[in-house]
Design a protein around this motif. Structure first.
Motif, PDB file in Angstrom:
ATOM      1  N   ASP A  92     -29.047   5.463  -2.858  1.00 48.95           N
ATOM      2  CA  ASP A  92     -28.820   4.321  -1.953  1.00 48.95           C
ATOM      3  C   ASP A  92     -27.371   3.845  -2.011  1.00 48.95           C
ATOM      4  OD1 ASP A  92     -31.428   4.340  -1.054  1.00 48.95           O
ATOM      5  OD2 ASP A  92     -32.095   2.815  -2.486  1.00 48.95           O
ATOM      6  N   SER A  93     -26.817   3.772  -3.204  1.00 54.62           N
ATOM      7  CA  SER A  93     -25.418   3.350  -3.353  1.00 54.62           C
ATOM      8  C   SER A  93     -24.479   4.349  -2.692  1.00 54.62           C
ATOM      9  CB  SER A  93     -25.051   3.207  -4.825  1.00 54.62           C
ATOM     10  OG  SER A  93     -25.795   2.193  -5.430  1.00 54.62           O
ATOM     11  N   ALA A  94     -24.772   5.628  -2.860  1.00 53.81           N
ATOM     12  CA  ALA A  94     -23.936   6.665  -2.249  1.00 53.81           C
ATOM     13  C   ALA A  94     -23.998   6.567  -0.729  1.00 53.81           C
ATOM     14  CB  ALA A  94     -24.380   8.042  -2.718  1.00 53.81           C
ATOM     15  N   ALA A  95     -25.193   6.373  -0.205  1.00 51.08           N
ATOM     16  CA  ALA A  95     -25.351   6.257   1.246  1.00 51.08           C
ATOM     17  C   ALA A  95     -24.607   5.032   1.777  1.00 51.08           C
ATOM     18  CB  ALA A  95     -26.830   6.186   1.608  1.00 51.08           C
ATOM     19  N   GLU A  96     -24.705   3.919   1.060  1.00 49.44           N
ATOM     20  CA  GLU A  96     -23.999   2.709   1.477  1.00 49.44           C
ATOM     21  C   GLU A  96     -22.491   2.927   1.457  1.00 49.44           C
ATOM     22  OE1 GLU A  96     -25.306  -0.508  -0.991  1.00 49.44           O
ATOM     23  OE2 GLU A  96     -27.364  -0.334  -0.286  1.00 49.44           O
ATOM     24  N   ARG A  97     -22.011   3.601   0.434  1.00 46.12           N
ATOM     25  CA  ARG A  97     -20.570   3.870   0.312  1.00 46.12           C
ATOM     26  C   ARG A  97     -20.087   4.781   1.437  1.00 46.12           C
ATOM     27  NH1 ARG A  97     -16.209   3.850   1.010  1.00 46.12           N
ATOM     28  NH2 ARG A  97     -14.518   4.591  -0.278  1.00 46.12           N
ATOM     29  N   ILE A  98     -20.880   5.779   1.789  1.00 40.65           N
ATOM     30  CA  ILE A  98     -20.515   6.696   2.872  1.00 40.65           C
ATOM     31  C   ILE A  98     -20.473   5.948   4.201  1.00 40.65           C
ATOM     32  CG2 ILE A  98     -21.313   8.689   4.206  1.00 40.65           C
ATOM     33  CD1 ILE A  98     -22.328   9.825   1.461  1.00 40.65           C
ATOM     34  N   VAL A  99     -21.485   5.126   4.466  1.00 41.45           N
ATOM     35  CA  VAL A  99     -21.521   4.354   5.713  1.00 41.45           C
ATOM     36  C   VAL A  99     -20.336   3.398   5.777  1.00 41.45           C
ATOM     37  CG1 VAL A  99     -22.810   2.590   6.987  1.00 41.45           C
ATOM     38  CG2 VAL A  99     -23.998   4.579   6.063  1.00 41.45           C
ATOM     39  N   LYS A 100     -20.043   2.731   4.672  1.00 40.38           N
ATOM     40  CA  LYS A 100     -18.906   1.814   4.632  1.00 40.38           C
ATOM     41  C   LYS A 100     -17.610   2.565   4.918  1.00 40.38           C
ATOM     42  CE  LYS A 100     -16.313  -1.253   1.656  1.00 40.38           C
ATOM     43  NZ  LYS A 100     -15.331  -0.689   0.758  1.00 40.38           N
ATOM     44  N   GLY A 101     -17.448   3.735   4.306  1.00 40.25           N
ATOM     45  CA  GLY A 101     -16.246   4.537   4.524  1.00 40.25           C
ATOM     46  C   GLY A 101     -16.092   4.978   5.970  1.00 40.25           C
ATOM     47  N   LEU A 102     -17.193   5.390   6.567  1.00 38.18           N
ATOM     48  CA  LEU A 102     -17.145   5.811   7.970  1.00 38.18           C
ATOM     49  C   LEU A 102     -16.827   4.642   8.891  1.00 38.18           C
ATOM     50  CD1 LEU A 102     -20.145   8.305   8.037  1.00 38.18           C
ATOM     51  CD2 LEU A 102     -17.701   8.851   8.043  1.00 38.18           C
ATOM     52  N   ASN A 103     -17.335   3.467   8.564  1.00 31.29           N
ATOM     53  CA  ASN A 103     -17.011   2.279   9.364  1.00 31.29           C
ATOM     54  C   ASN A 103     -15.537   1.912   9.236  1.00 31.29           C
ATOM     55  OD1 ASN A 103     -19.500   1.839  10.568  1.00 31.29           O
ATOM     56  ND2 ASN A 103     -20.248   0.637   8.845  1.00 31.29           N
ATOM     57  N   VAL A 104     -14.992   2.048   8.040  1.00 36.28           N
ATOM     58  CA  VAL A 104     -13.561   1.792   7.845  1.00 36.28           C
ATOM     59  C   VAL A 104     -12.746   2.768   8.685  1.00 36.28           C
ATOM     60  CG1 VAL A 104     -11.665   1.934   6.168  1.00 36.28           C
ATOM     61  CG2 VAL A 104     -13.772   0.752   5.563  1.00 36.28           C
ATOM     62  N   ILE A 105     -13.116   4.029   8.639  1.00 36.32           N
ATOM     63  CA  ILE A 105     -12.393   5.050   9.411  1.00 36.32           C
ATOM     64  C   ILE A 105     -12.475   4.748  10.902  1.00 36.32           C
ATOM     65  CG2 ILE A 105     -12.401   7.489  10.089  1.00 36.32           C
ATOM     66  CD1 ILE A 105     -13.232   8.085   7.140  1.00 36.32           C
ATOM     67  N   ARG A 106     -13.652   4.375  11.370  1.00 32.83           N
ATOM     68  CA  ARG A 106     -13.821   4.052  12.793  1.00 32.83           C
ATOM     69  C   ARG A 106     -12.940   2.878  13.200  1.00 32.83           C
ATOM     70  NH1 ARG A 106     -19.535   2.188  14.566  1.00 32.83           N
ATOM     71  NH2 ARG A 106     -18.783   0.384  13.432  1.00 32.83           N
ATOM     72  N   GLY A 107     -12.923   1.839  12.389  1.00 31.01           N
ATOM     73  CA  GLY A 107     -12.101   0.670  12.683  1.00 31.01           C
ATOM     74  C   GLY A 107     -10.614   0.992  12.671  1.00 31.01           C
ATOM     75  N   GLU A 108     -10.203   1.778  11.698  1.00 32.13           N
ATOM     76  CA  GLU A 108      -8.791   2.145  11.602  1.00 32.13           C
ATOM     77  C   GLU A 108      -8.383   3.096  12.725  1.00 32.13           C
ATOM     78  OE1 GLU A 108      -6.402   0.850   9.519  1.00 32.13           O
ATOM     79  OE2 GLU A 108      -8.030  -0.534   9.075  1.00 32.13           O
ATOM     80  N   ALA A 109      -9.303   3.940  13.173  1.00 28.95           N
ATOM     81  CA  ALA A 109      -8.996   4.829  14.305  1.00 28.95           C
ATOM     82  C   ALA A 109      -8.750   4.010  15.564  1.00 28.95           C
ATOM     83  CB  ALA A 109     -10.132   5.823  14.517  1.00 28.95           C
ATOM     84  N   SER A 110      -9.535   2.965  15.738  1.00 33.12           N
ATOM     85  CA  SER A 110      -9.334   2.067  16.876  1.00 33.12           C
ATOM     86  C   SER A 110      -7.984   1.362  16.758  1.00 33.12           C
ATOM     87  CB  SER A 110     -10.470   1.043  16.932  1.00 33.12           C
ATOM     88  OG  SER A 110     -10.253   0.130  17.964  1.00 33.12           O
ATOM     89  N   ARG A 111      -7.684   0.890  15.551  1.00 35.95           N
ATOM     90  CA  ARG A 111      -6.397   0.230  15.309  1.00 35.95           C
ATOM     91  C   ARG A 111      -5.232   1.189  15.538  1.00 35.95           C
ATOM     92  NH1 ARG A 111      -4.950  -1.906   9.438  1.00 35.95           N
ATOM     93  NH2 ARG A 111      -2.786  -1.360   9.662  1.00 35.95           N
ATOM     94  N   LEU A 112      -5.399   2.428  15.110  1.00 36.44           N
ATOM     95  CA  LEU A 112      -4.370   3.455  15.305  1.00 36.44           C
ATOM     96  C   LEU A 112      -4.134   3.696  16.790  1.00 36.44           C
ATOM     97  CD1 LEU A 112      -2.513   5.742  14.265  1.00 36.44           C
ATOM     98  CD2 LEU A 112      -4.548   7.189  14.154  1.00 36.44           C
TER      99      LEU A 112
END
Length: 64
Positions: A4-24
C-alpha cells in the motif's frame, strides 16, 4: 515498504510528474526558461526516485 505504501508513493510521484509537465509546458509557452528548467529538473528527480523504488521492490521480490 509494504504494498500500500509503495502504491501510494508511485501515485504521488506520477501526480508530481503530471503537475510539473503542465508547469513545464506553460513555462515554455511563456518563454520562462528558468521555470522550465526547474520543472524539468523536478521531473527528472521524481523519475529517478520512482525508478529506485521500483528496483527496490524488484529486489525484494514484490514485483517482477
Amino acid at each position: 515498504m509494504d504494498t500500500d505504501s509503495a502504491a501510494e508513493r508511485i501515485v504521488k510521484g506520477l501526480n508530481v510528474i503530471r503537475g510539473e509537465a503542465s508547469r513545464l509546458d506553460s513555462a515554455r509557452a511563456e518563454g520562462k526558461s528558468f521555470e522550465a528548467k526547474l520543472a524539468l529538473k523536478t521531473i527528472k528527480d521524481e523519475c529517478f526516485d520512482l525508478r529506485r523504488l521500483l528496483h527496490e521492490l524488484q529486489d525484494a521480490g514484490r514485483i517482477d
